[in-house]
Enzyme design. Structure first.
Site, PDB file in Angstrom:
ATOM      1  N   HIS A   1      36.033  42.492  47.361  1.00  0.00           N
ATOM      2  CA  HIS A   1      34.860  42.531  46.483  1.00  0.00           C
ATOM      3  C   HIS A   1      35.249  42.151  45.061  1.00  0.00           C
ATOM      4  O   HIS A   1      36.427  42.139  44.709  1.00  0.00           O
ATOM      5  CB  HIS A   1      34.269  43.939  46.484  1.00  0.00           C
ATOM      6  CG  HIS A   1      35.219  44.969  45.957  1.00  0.00           C
ATOM      7  ND1 HIS A   1      36.096  45.648  46.777  1.00  0.00           N
ATOM      8  CD2 HIS A   1      35.459  45.406  44.706  1.00  0.00           C
ATOM      9  CE1 HIS A   1      36.833  46.465  46.042  1.00  0.00           C
ATOM     10  NE2 HIS A   1      36.469  46.334  44.770  1.00  0.00           N
TER      11      HIS A   1
ATOM     12  N   HIS B   1      37.172  39.103  39.097  1.00  0.00           N
ATOM     13  CA  HIS B   1      38.228  38.783  40.067  1.00  0.00           C
ATOM     14  C   HIS B   1      37.984  39.516  41.377  1.00  0.00           C
ATOM     15  O   HIS B   1      37.192  40.456  41.437  1.00  0.00           O
ATOM     16  CB  HIS B   1      39.577  39.235  39.509  1.00  0.00           C
ATOM     17  CG  HIS B   1      39.658  40.729  39.419  1.00  0.00           C
ATOM     18  ND1 HIS B   1      39.081  41.436  38.381  1.00  0.00           N
ATOM     19  CD2 HIS B   1      40.172  41.664  40.259  1.00  0.00           C
ATOM     20  CE1 HIS B   1      39.251  42.735  38.580  1.00  0.00           C
ATOM     21  NE2 HIS B   1      39.911  42.909  39.717  1.00  0.00           N
TER      22      HIS B   1
HETATM   23  P1  2AM Z   1      39.426  46.050  41.158  1.00  0.00           P
HETATM   24  O1  2AM Z   1      38.030  45.719  40.777  1.00  0.00           O
HETATM   25  O2  2AM Z   1      40.438  45.386  40.321  1.00  0.00           O
HETATM   26  O3  2AM Z   1      39.718  45.794  42.605  1.00  0.00           O
HETATM   27  C1  2AM Z   1      37.253  51.042  43.091  1.00  0.00           C
HETATM   28  O4  2AM Z   1      38.347  51.715  42.563  1.00  0.00           O
HETATM   29  C2  2AM Z   1      37.139  49.656  42.502  1.00  0.00           C
HETATM   30  O5  2AM Z   1      36.844  49.728  41.111  1.00  0.00           O
HETATM   31  C3  2AM Z   1      38.390  48.838  42.652  1.00  0.00           C
HETATM   32  O6  2AM Z   1      38.013  47.638  43.213  1.00  0.00           O
HETATM   33  C4  2AM Z   1      38.968  48.767  41.263  1.00  0.00           C
HETATM   34  O7  2AM Z   1      39.676  47.616  40.887  1.00  0.00           O
HETATM   35  C5  2AM Z   1      37.811  49.043  40.355  1.00  0.00           C
HETATM   36  N1  2AM Z   1      38.219  49.901  39.233  1.00  0.00           N
HETATM   37  C6  2AM Z   1      38.823  51.112  39.307  1.00  0.00           C
HETATM   38  N2  2AM Z   1      38.979  51.640  38.079  1.00  0.00           N
HETATM   39  C7  2AM Z   1      38.470  50.754  37.202  1.00  0.00           C
HETATM   40  C8  2AM Z   1      38.325  50.725  35.786  1.00  0.00           C
HETATM   41  N3  2AM Z   1      38.737  51.728  35.022  1.00  0.00           N
HETATM   42  N4  2AM Z   1      37.757  49.638  35.234  1.00  0.00           N
HETATM   43  C9  2AM Z   1      37.341  48.618  35.987  1.00  0.00           C
HETATM   44  N5  2AM Z   1      37.437  48.589  37.324  1.00  0.00           N
HETATM   45  C10 2AM Z   1      37.994  49.633  37.938  1.00  0.00           C
END
Ligand code: 2AM
Length: 222
Positions: free
Chosen positions: A69, A153
């Site tokens: 995702h 991304h």
């Molecule tokens: P990602 O988008 O880089 O994959 C659930 O944890 C999702 O939310 C993951 O896909 C994660 O990274 C994203 N995520 C977790 N913490 C975050 C944060 N503080 N800021 C932005 N995205 C975050």
């Protein structure tokens, strides 16, 4: 607790449809398989291993993290800053459940993460939180001056002990170097496109033909 607070998800994002997930995973695996056999990569292997003699198997090095995702807003059930405002945005409500095509324009690898850069359309940018890049500026200072949407991304894998959130920061770091005028070192024309090295284990493969990935805008609760 009011219901509207309870119902704010862990995060919102575009979830790749299952057929294209398979394709993206395969492309990423093929890339990693080829990358760690290249002489140019071996020359900088120490970035990944800390030792020159050691070999690294990138396919084993990264762990996949659930279904693919592109996160728009990490809400943490309403605890993250701006989460409620985001969940209430008219565009978020209007587009919830709709499918659009994400354009994956590059793959990148660092000692921490592997991911795909997503180039958002004007319409998709309506769902992008305006402060996503600025929010990262405490970690990647130059991020604040990158165009809105730069952080978009898909996380394809993380090294042991690394949280997926790192993937967007790694992408911003590479884009910031590019914006500062660092060309990187184009080391190879791969089948998928030119491969560039930006130092400190940062590799960028620009896809000659972007991958078109249909994805559904929705949210996850865990
Ligand atoms: P990602 O988008 O880089 O994959 C659930 O944890 C999702 O939310 C993951 O896909 C994660 O990274 C994203 N995520 C977790 N913490 C975050 C944060 N503080 N800021 C932005 N995205 C975050």
């Amino acid at each position: 607790v009011p219901l509207e607070e309870v119902s704010i998800p862990l995060f919102f994002g575009w979830f790749l449809l299952s057929t294209v997930q398979e394709k993206v995973r395969c492309t990423s695996m093929d890339f990693l398989k080829t990358l760690d056999t290249l002489e140019a990569f071996k020359k900088h292997m120490i970035d990944f291993t800390g030792k020159t003699e050691k070999e690294v198997d990138l396919e084993q090095y990264f762990e996949a993290k659930g279904s693919l995702h592109c996160t728009t807003k990490f809400c943490n059930y309403g605890k993250a800053e701006g989460a409620k405002e985001y969940a209430m945005k008219p565009a978020v409500r209007d587009f919830y459940g709709s499918t659009s095509e994400l354009s994956l324009t590059a793959l990148f690898v660092t000692p921490r993460t592997v991911g795909a850069q997503v180039s958002l359309t004007e319409e998709q940018l309506l769902l992008w939180p305006g402060d996503a890049e600025k929010e990262a500026a405490s970690i990647v200072p130059a991020a604040a001056s990158l165009p809105v949407g730069s952080r978009a991304h898909v996380t394809l894998g993380c090294a042991q002990g690394v949280e997926p959130m790192q993937t967007g920061l790694d992408l911003l770091e590479i884009l910031a170097l590019k914006q500062e005028g660092q060309q990187g070192e184009t080391v190879e024309e791969m089948e998928l496109g030119p491969l560039t090295y930006f130092g400190e284990g940062r590799w960028l493969l620009c896809l000659r033909e972007p991958i078109c990935a249909p994805a559904c805008f929705s949210s996850r609760y865990k």
